[in-house]
Each structure stands twice: as structure tokens, then as C-alpha cells.
Scaffold this active site. Structure first.
Site, PDB file in Angstrom:
ATOM      1  N   GLN A 186      32.756  -3.720  29.133  1.00  0.00           N
ATOM      2  CA  GLN A 186      32.955  -2.605  30.057  1.00  0.00           C
ATOM      3  C   GLN A 186      34.324  -2.611  30.725  1.00  0.00           C
ATOM      4  O   GLN A 186      34.766  -1.587  31.230  1.00  0.00           O
ATOM      5  CB  GLN A 186      31.861  -2.627  31.129  1.00  0.00           C
ATOM      6  CG  GLN A 186      30.481  -2.398  30.546  1.00  0.00           C
ATOM      7  CD  GLN A 186      29.401  -2.419  31.606  1.00  0.00           C
ATOM      8  OE1 GLN A 186      28.889  -3.470  31.958  1.00  0.00           O
ATOM      9  NE2 GLN A 186      29.054  -1.261  32.136  1.00  0.00           N
ATOM     10  N   HIS A 197      26.282 -10.313  27.708  1.00  0.00           N
ATOM     11  CA  HIS A 197      26.091  -9.027  28.386  1.00  0.00           C
ATOM     12  C   HIS A 197      26.190  -7.899  27.344  1.00  0.00           C
ATOM     13  O   HIS A 197      27.095  -7.075  27.372  1.00  0.00           O
ATOM     14  CB  HIS A 197      27.102  -8.857  29.513  1.00  0.00           C
ATOM     15  CG  HIS A 197      26.723  -7.821  30.534  1.00  0.00           C
ATOM     16  ND1 HIS A 197      26.601  -8.092  31.876  1.00  0.00           N
ATOM     17  CD2 HIS A 197      26.438  -6.506  30.395  1.00  0.00           C
ATOM     18  CE1 HIS A 197      26.258  -6.980  32.524  1.00  0.00           C
ATOM     19  NE2 HIS A 197      26.157  -6.004  31.645  1.00  0.00           N
ATOM     20  N   ASN A 236      21.957 -11.088  30.169  1.00  0.00           N
ATOM     21  CA  ASN A 236      21.925 -10.008  31.146  1.00  0.00           C
ATOM     22  C   ASN A 236      20.929  -8.924  30.737  1.00  0.00           C
ATOM     23  O   ASN A 236      21.098  -8.304  29.685  1.00  0.00           O
ATOM     24  CB  ASN A 236      23.314  -9.379  31.271  1.00  0.00           C
ATOM     25  CG  ASN A 236      23.307  -8.187  32.208  1.00  0.00           C
ATOM     26  OD1 ASN A 236      23.251  -8.359  33.419  1.00  0.00           O
ATOM     27  ND2 ASN A 236      23.313  -6.975  31.658  1.00  0.00           N
ATOM     28  N   GLU A 237      19.913  -8.720  31.543  1.00  0.00           N
ATOM     29  CA  GLU A 237      19.003  -7.578  31.419  1.00  0.00           C
ATOM     30  C   GLU A 237      18.435  -7.363  30.016  1.00  0.00           C
ATOM     31  O   GLU A 237      18.636  -6.303  29.412  1.00  0.00           O
ATOM     32  CB  GLU A 237      19.699  -6.288  31.884  1.00  0.00           C
ATOM     33  CG  GLU A 237      20.202  -6.346  33.311  1.00  0.00           C
ATOM     34  CD  GLU A 237      20.713  -5.001  33.811  1.00  0.00           C
ATOM     35  OE1 GLU A 237      20.723  -4.029  33.034  1.00  0.00           O
ATOM     36  OE2 GLU A 237      21.088  -4.912  34.994  1.00  0.00           O
ATOM     37  N   GLU A 259      23.162  -7.671  40.747  1.00  0.00           N
ATOM     38  CA  GLU A 259      23.825  -6.378  40.614  1.00  0.00           C
ATOM     39  C   GLU A 259      23.131  -5.442  41.569  1.00  0.00           C
ATOM     40  O   GLU A 259      21.900  -5.432  41.643  1.00  0.00           O
ATOM     41  CB  GLU A 259      23.697  -5.770  39.202  1.00  0.00           C
ATOM     42  CG  GLU A 259      24.615  -6.351  38.173  1.00  0.00           C
ATOM     43  CD  GLU A 259      24.478  -5.653  36.805  1.00  0.00           C
ATOM     44  OE1 GLU A 259      24.068  -4.475  36.749  1.00  0.00           O
ATOM     45  OE2 GLU A 259      24.780  -6.312  35.803  1.00  0.00           O
ATOM     46  N   PHE A 306      30.646   3.472  39.252  1.00  0.00           N
ATOM     47  CA  PHE A 306      29.955   2.492  40.088  1.00  0.00           C
ATOM     48  C   PHE A 306      30.919   1.590  40.843  1.00  0.00           C
ATOM     49  O   PHE A 306      30.501   0.657  41.521  1.00  0.00           O
ATOM     50  CB  PHE A 306      29.031   1.613  39.231  1.00  0.00           C
ATOM     51  CG  PHE A 306      27.681   2.217  38.955  1.00  0.00           C
ATOM     52  CD1 PHE A 306      26.631   2.035  39.845  1.00  0.00           C
ATOM     53  CD2 PHE A 306      27.450   2.967  37.804  1.00  0.00           C
ATOM     54  CE1 PHE A 306      25.385   2.581  39.604  1.00  0.00           C
ATOM     55  CE2 PHE A 306      26.203   3.517  37.549  1.00  0.00           C
ATOM     56  CZ  PHE A 306      25.166   3.325  38.451  1.00  0.00           C
TER      57      PHE A 306
END
Ligand SMILES: *[C@@H]1O[C@H](CO)[C@@H](O)[C@H](O)[C@H]1NC(C)=O
Ligand SMILES: *[C@@H]1O[C@H](CO)[C@@H](O)[C@H](O)[C@H]1NC(C)=O
Ligand SMILES: *[C@@H]1O[C@H](CO)[C@@H](O)[C@H](O)[C@H]1NC(C)=O
Ligand SMILES: *[C@@H]1O[C@H](CO)[C@@H](O)[C@H](O)[C@H]1NC(C)=O
Ligand SMILES: *[C@@H]1O[C@H](CO)[C@@H](O)[C@H](O)[C@H]1NC(C)=O
Ligand SMILES: *[C@@H]1O[C@H](CO)[C@@H](O)[C@H](O)[C@H]1NC(C)=O
Ligand SMILES: *[C@@H]1O[C@H](CO)[C@@H](O)[C@H](O)[C@H]1NC(C)=O
Ligand SMILES: *[C@@H]1O[C@H](CO)[C@@H](O)[C@H](O)[C@H]1NC(C)=O
Ligand SMILES: *[C@@H]1O[C@H](CO)[C@@H](O)[C@H](O)[C@H]1NC(C)=O
Length: 577
Positions: free
Chosen positions: A121, A223, A268-269, A480, A546
């Protein structure tokens, strides 16, 4: 390495360039077989990293700053806090009676607060210094409309070259931690095999720069940017071979940095990245696993890969804090009915509990998942359960919002009996609108993130729930949280971009919720704001913002937004000295 027949044809037309950094080892030719289907012709032809880029991704963009640069001085004018904004008392909503500021609220002295970003990102420089492509290079470049804006991560925030400035700016604000992820396909361009020393040197310097600025580095190992080779060779997270490849990769990272990096996050997630499966057809290796099963096959391999990595890290240095990064919002029953209570429990089980119950409680899936996953997943052996249980030091949760949950219109039982029901196998429903059918749960974020509302009234209850349900030995961290300021991408005037009242209010109210929970005995140990700055918001491209900093993508100049000051100010006000 078996690649699709199609690509052997393509390759025949291009010269084979073998990259100096890493090469695919050749394997033996299959013994001759007869086949009646053209799809079963495959090749094990040797491909370089450059070939992978040329064949699967195509041309990429670069930026004019393409070597590591020293930090540009931070203008002192940019460190003057914004004019004060009006805030009502907290909490404002329907759930908690109004309270005024409580002077006894405190963040403990060792509470850490910082910002987070993730490799694909923010880094850009996707082909630099031997990086191999990841599935996201293909998704952004090749899959039509996968990213609504057609943006790619080719340049992103150019963090690969501008990280010194990025870390200097974090330090200037007064933040304590910087959480970033490693790009697996930089370190291992093919995901396994040859190691790219240039990538290791790059991350050496990112970590050393943090330490030089007195910023605690926090490393996420995975990620979402799966090395493309692993997806195309064997199906990525759908194949158990990922477990040993993840072990090898994580051992490289732990070995290199365990003396300098204390806080680690493995994956991550996975609720999100396992639900990327099934991947779009005809860009990646085909699989015969039914679509509905793929997320759970992925999840199974994630649990084994994560727990394996945890033990590797601990065996190298038992003092490390190593955690699994989970995600999801708080789940509120829409009504007080028994079926809605049951729906809420199913929602926890099929989201957080899918991973958190095995990792924190039992080594195995929640009982409501079992009847489904046992149909196609092998049960965990006793040895595997023991390997999985207890493998997260912190309950690290990416917790942005809250939603209401309720039974499906047809009821839970009818759904469970009906495999074609749209809500099967979870058999719970959700909404962001109160049972009165009129009011939203809270102010909405950007239309590009319809899942996100400010629902900070529930933060204390959410933190209690995490601690009381999963009882983490090193406490709970919000790894987060953040808000997409509505329509921010439509603003063109710099000064108006930089005042972001919805996001500022979100951070203030959220941190007040954490203070309430701490005062009530919940062990909350840290927070990471998402995000360090505006970045590639996956399939929303750069359209949803964000960041607590704005980045001008034309010039790659960075600017603090008002929310950055609001965030830090909460700690200046409330943290024990
Ligand atoms: C780096 O950027 C400069 C312009 O700033 C350009 O002339 C040069 O070709 C670029 N080098 C690479 C390897 O992209
Ligand atoms: C993205 O690219 C596709 C295919 O070229 C095109 O149809 C679509 O309009 C583009 N979308 C935007 C937002 O530019
Ligand atoms: C283990 O990690 C800590 C930092 O968390 C470091 O201070 C220590 O030196 C490391 N121990 C060993 C044996 O490498
Ligand atoms: C559920 O019950 C509680 C306690 O009786 C009450 O305060 C609350 O308003 C009820 N919620 C709904 C949605 O009916
Ligand atoms: C899992 O580990 C926790 C401690 O981390 C322990 O309390 C619990 O008994 C273990 N569960 C099983 C089924 O072994
Ligand atoms: C789920 O909830 C939405 C919003 O209330 C509703 O419109 C929809 O019919 C529900 N779906 C099912 C399958 O129950
Ligand atoms: C199963 O669910 C589908 C989709 O909602 C519905 O059309 C069908 O009638 C249901 N079947 C039964 C037996 O309820
Ligand atoms: C971003 O930089 C470009 C080039 O200098 C400039 O034209 C534009 O106005 C800047 N955008 C903002 C919002 O400042
Ligand atoms: C203020 O916080 C303390 C510590 O949590 C608590 O005991 C007290 O009840 C709170 N006071 C008010 C007015 O909420």
C-alpha cells in the site's frame, strides 16, 4: 515449477533472461504420459524474476525519486497544531448515559501509540532491487475493474525510497511506534528459494532508522501481498505447502531482526485475505476446491503457518512479543430476542472466533463452525491443536467500527438446513441501521468504505469483550483503527484537505473509549492509527483516504492533517509520565 501451458507458448517468443539475484531451480522432466485434455499439458520451464513481471504483470510506472533520500527538513510551521475544533461531551450516543471528562483517566506509562502501513500500500518501487511480483501486482494491473480506480501500487507513497523522511515525520509528531509489513516477494522473489540480500539490507535500514529516531519498530510478516510464484505454482494459501514456505520466510526475518525488533505480527487479517479466495479466474493457477470452501481451506493453512512461525520466533528469542492480527467490528444484537443473541454468537464465531478460538482458547474451531468445516477439512490432530493453542501474546485487533447482528429473515434453523441460502454457512445477518429502521449506528465514513461508521460508544464494551473472551496474556492492542473522511478525495485545496473533523473526532472519541475501558480494568497496551498517510486502499485505489497525513501523489510531498495532532494530543493529555 509447473506453469501453465499457455505461458510456455508466450515465453517461447521472448528471450529467457535469468536474473542474477535469484533463479528458479530446474526440476526433472515429467515422465511421458498420455492425456486426452489439452489443459493437462504443463511445463517446468525456467523463468527469471523479469520474466514473471513481463508475462504476468507488464510495464510498471516509476517515480523520479528512485534512490534512498535523506529526510527533507520538516517545516516548523507544519508542526503548529490546528485551531481548536468543537467537540460535544463523550459519549454522545444512545448507549451510554452522558458523562463529562473524568480526571482519573490515564494511559499507563508504557502504553505505545503509533501509526501503521503495509508494504504494497505504501512502498512503491515494485520492481526495484529484485522484488518479485505478488498477487496484488497482478490484481491491480491485469484484472479489469478489480480496483475501482485502476490505481496500482507501482509508486504508491514511494516509501521504499522516502522512508527516512517518513520516520522522521513520525518522530517529529511525537509518536512512539511505527508498524510496517515486509514484502515477502522482495526478500524471496519467488516466495521460496533464493534470498535477495538487497531487500534484507533495505529493511535493515528501515529498522535502524526507527531506532535512531527512538521509534519502536513493529513488523508484520504478511500483509496480503503473496508472492505470485507461490500462487501460480501450487495455489498459495489453498495448499498446505504454504506452511513450510511461510516457515522458511519467517525464519529468515526472525533470525535477521530478533535483536532489534521486539514486536511482531505474523499475519494481517486472514478473515479478509482468505475471503479473497476464490481469486479471479484465468490469472492464477486453477483449483478444483469448491468456491465456498476456499476461504476455510486458506484459514486452516493460516492457522498452521501462523503457529509454526510463532514457535520459530520464540525459539530464536523467547522474549519477543509475537501476535496474530485479527479484525472485525463490535457485534450488537439488533433486538433482545434469543435468536438475535444466537446470531451474534454465530457472527463472532465465523469472524474473530474462526482464528481467535483456536489460537487463544482450544487449538480448534468454535463448535458452530465445526459441522461445516468438518465436511471437507481434516480435523486438527492433538499435536496440531497443541501447536496452535496459545500462539499469540497480545490480542491484536484491527477494530474500526460496530454493527447490529440478527437472525436471517427465514430464521437460523431454516438457513442451516439450506446450503443455497445466501447467508449459509454463517446463517447470521447484519445491518448498520438501528431496529427503528431509521437511524444509522453513527456518522458514516466515505461512501467507498460503506462498512465503516463511527461507533465509538461501543469501544469500552468491545474491549471488555476481547479481554473477557480471549484473555490474552499480554493484553489487548488496537492494531488498526481509523476513519475515511467522507469525500476527501474530491477536495483539491490543500488547506481544506488538512482539516479532517470527522476523523479527528473519531480518534478523540475512540481513545476516550479506551480510557474508560482501562479505568474499568481492561488491559489495553497500545494503539496503531491506520494510517501513517493516505495510501492504496486495495480495491478502492487511492480514492478512499485513511491517512493522518496527506500525500500529494504528484510530488510525493507529505503534510500532517489535523487528526494527527488530535491523536497525539490525547496521549500528551492522558499518558502518565
Ligand atoms: C531514476 O530517476 C531519474 C530521474 O529522476 C531517471 O533519469 C532515471 O532513469 C531513473 N532510474 C531508474 C533506474 O529508473
Ligand atoms: C479502468 O479500466 C477499465 C478497462 O480499461 C475501464 O473500462 C474503466 O473505465 C477504467 N476505470 C476508471 C475509473 O478509469
Ligand atoms: C531478544 O530480543 C530482545 C529484544 O526484544 C533483545 O534485547 C535481546 O538481545 C534478544 N536476545 C537474544 C538472545 O538474542
Ligand atoms: C434490550 O434490553 C435492555 C435491558 O432491558 C434495554 O436497555 C435495551 O433497550 C433493549 N434493547 C432493545 C434493542 O430492545
Ligand atoms: C489452551 O491454552 C490456554 C492458555 O494459553 C489454556 O488455558 C487452555 O487450557 C488450553 N486449551 C487446551 C484445550 O489445551
Ligand atoms: C438481511 O438484512 C437486510 C437488512 O435488514 C434485509 O434487507 C435482508 O432481507 C436480510 N436478508 C436475509 C437473507 O435475511
Ligand atoms: C434455500 O434458500 C434459497 C435462497 O434463499 C431459497 O430460494 C430456497 O427456497 C430455500 N430452500 C428451502 C428449502 O428453504
Ligand atoms: C500537488 O502537487 C501538484 C504539482 O505541484 C500541484 O499542482 C497540486 O496543486 C498539488 N495538490 C495539492 C492538493 O496541493
Ligand atoms: C472516574 O473514573 C474512576 C476510575 O475508573 C471511577 O472510579 C469513577 O467512578 C469515575 N467517575 C465518574 C464520574 O465517572
Amino acid at each position: 515449477m509447473l506453469l501453465l501451458f499457455l505461458f510456455s507458448l508466450l515465453l517461447a517468443q521472448s528471450e529467457l533472461v535469468t536474473c542474477q539475484i535469484a533463479t528458479v531451480p530446474s526440476t526433472t522432466i515429467n515422465s511421458p504420459t498420455q492425456t486426452s485434455s489439452s489443459a493437462s499439458f504443463v511445463t517446468n520451464i525456467e523463468l527469471s524474476v523479469d520474466d514473471l513481471w513481463d508475462l504476468y504483470v507488464g510495464p510498471i510506472s516509476t517515480f523520479s525519486i528512485n534512490t534512498t533520500v535523506e529526510p527533507t527538513p520538516i517545516p516548523s510551521s507544519s508542526l503548529i497544531p490546528p485551531p481548536s475544533l468543537f467537540y460535544p461531551n463523550f459519549p454522545t450516543g444512545q448507549q451510554v448515559p452522558l458523562r463529562t471528562k473524568n480526571e482519573s483517566w490515564k494511559f499507563p506509562k508504557d502504553f505505545w501509540y503509533g501509526v501503521a502501513g503495509a508494504a504494497y500500500q505504501i512502498e512503491g518501487a515494485v520492481k526495484a532491487e529484485g522484488r518479485g511480483p505478488s498477487i496484488w501486482d497482478v490484481l491491480t494491473h491485469r484484472v479489469t475493474n478489480y480496483v475501482s480506480t485502476n490505481d496500482t501500487g507501482d509508486v504508491a507513497d514511494n516509501n521504499y525510497y522516502q522512508y527516512k523522511e517518513d520516520i522522521a515525520r513520525i518522530a517529529a509528531l511525537g509518536l512512539k511506534t511505527y508498524s510496517f509489513s515486509l514484502s515477502w516477494s522482495r526478500i524471496l522473489p519467488f516466495g521460496s528459494g533464493a534470498i535477495n540480500e538487497l531487500a534484507l539490507k533495505h529493511y535493515d535500514d528501515v529498522i535502524d532508522t526507527c531506532l535512531a529516531f527512538n521509534i519502536i519498530p513493529m513488523v508484520t510478516l504478511y500483509h496480503w501481498d503473496l508472492p505470485l510464484s507461490l500462487q501460480n505454482t501450487y495455489g498459495g494459501w489453498l495448499n498446505e505447502q504454504i506452511i513450510s514456505d511461510f516457515s522458511t520466510y519467517t525464519r529468515i526475518a526472525f533470525s535477521r531482526w530478533h535483536k532489534k525488533v521486539h514486536y511482531w505480527f505474523t499475519v494481517n487479517e486472514p478473515i479478509v485475505f482468505c475471503n479473497f479466495y476464490p481469486l479471479p479466474e484465468s490469472y492464477f493457477k486453477k483449483t478444483s476446491i469448491p468456491e465456498q470452501q476456499q476461504p476455510y481451506v486458506c484459514g486452516h493453512n493460516v492457522l498452521l503457518a501462523h503457529s509454526g512461525a510463532y514457535h520459530i520466533g520464540k525459539s530464536l528469542n523467547s522474549t519477543l512479543s509475537i501476535s496474530f492480527k485479527n479484525n472485525g467490528g463490535y457485534k450488537i444484537p439488533l433486538t433482545n430476542s434469543t435468536v438475535d443473541a444466537e446470531a451474534v454468537q454465530r457472527a463472532w464465531d465465523f469472524n474473530e472466533g474462526w482464528f481467535a478460538d483456536p489460537i487463544f482458547l482450544t487449538g480448534d474451531y468454535p463448535s458452530s463452525l465445526k459441522p461445516y468445516v468438518e465436511k471437507f477439512l481434516p480435523p486438527f490432530t492433538e499435536e496440531q491443536k497443541a501447536q496452535i493453542n496459545g500462539t499469540s501474546d497480545i490480542f491484536a485487533h484491527d477494530a474500526y467500527t460496530a454493527s447490529f447482528y440478527m437472525a436471517p429473515d427465514s430464521g437460523i434453523e431454516a438457513c442451516l438446513r439450506n446450503q443455497t441460502h445466501e447467508l449459509w454457512p454463517g446463517c447470521f445477518n447484519s445491518t448498520n441501521v438501528y431496529a427503528n429502521g431509521y437511524w444509522n449506528i453513527g456518522p458514516a465514513g466515505d461512501p467507498g468504505s460503506p462498512w465503516l461508521n463511527q461507533a465509538t460508544d461501543w469501544v469500552p464494551a468491545f474491549l471488555h469483550y476481547m479481554q473477557e473472551t480471549w484473555n490474552p496474556r499480554e493484553g489487548v492492542a488496537i492494531t488498526e483503527f481509523g476513519m475515511s473522511e467522507p469525500f476527501e478525495e474530491l477536495k483539491t485545496n490543500l488547506a481544506s484537505i488538512l482539516i479532517d473533523p470527522i476523523r479527528s473526532n473519531y480518534y478523540k472519541a475512540y481513545l476516550e473509549g479506551i480510557l474508560i475501558a482501562i479505568s474499568e480494568g481492561v488491559s489495553v497496551v497500545g494503539t496503531l492509527a491506520w494510517s501513517i498517510y493516505d495510501n492504496l486502499e486495495w480495491s478502492q485505489g487511492f480514492s478512499v483516504k485513511f491517512g493522518i497525513q496527506y500525500v500529494n501523489l504528484t510530488t510525493q510531498e507529505r503534510y500532517f492533517k489535523a487528526s494527527a495532532f488530535e491523536y497525539v494530543n490525547m496521549f500528551k493529555t492522558y499518558q502518565e509520565k
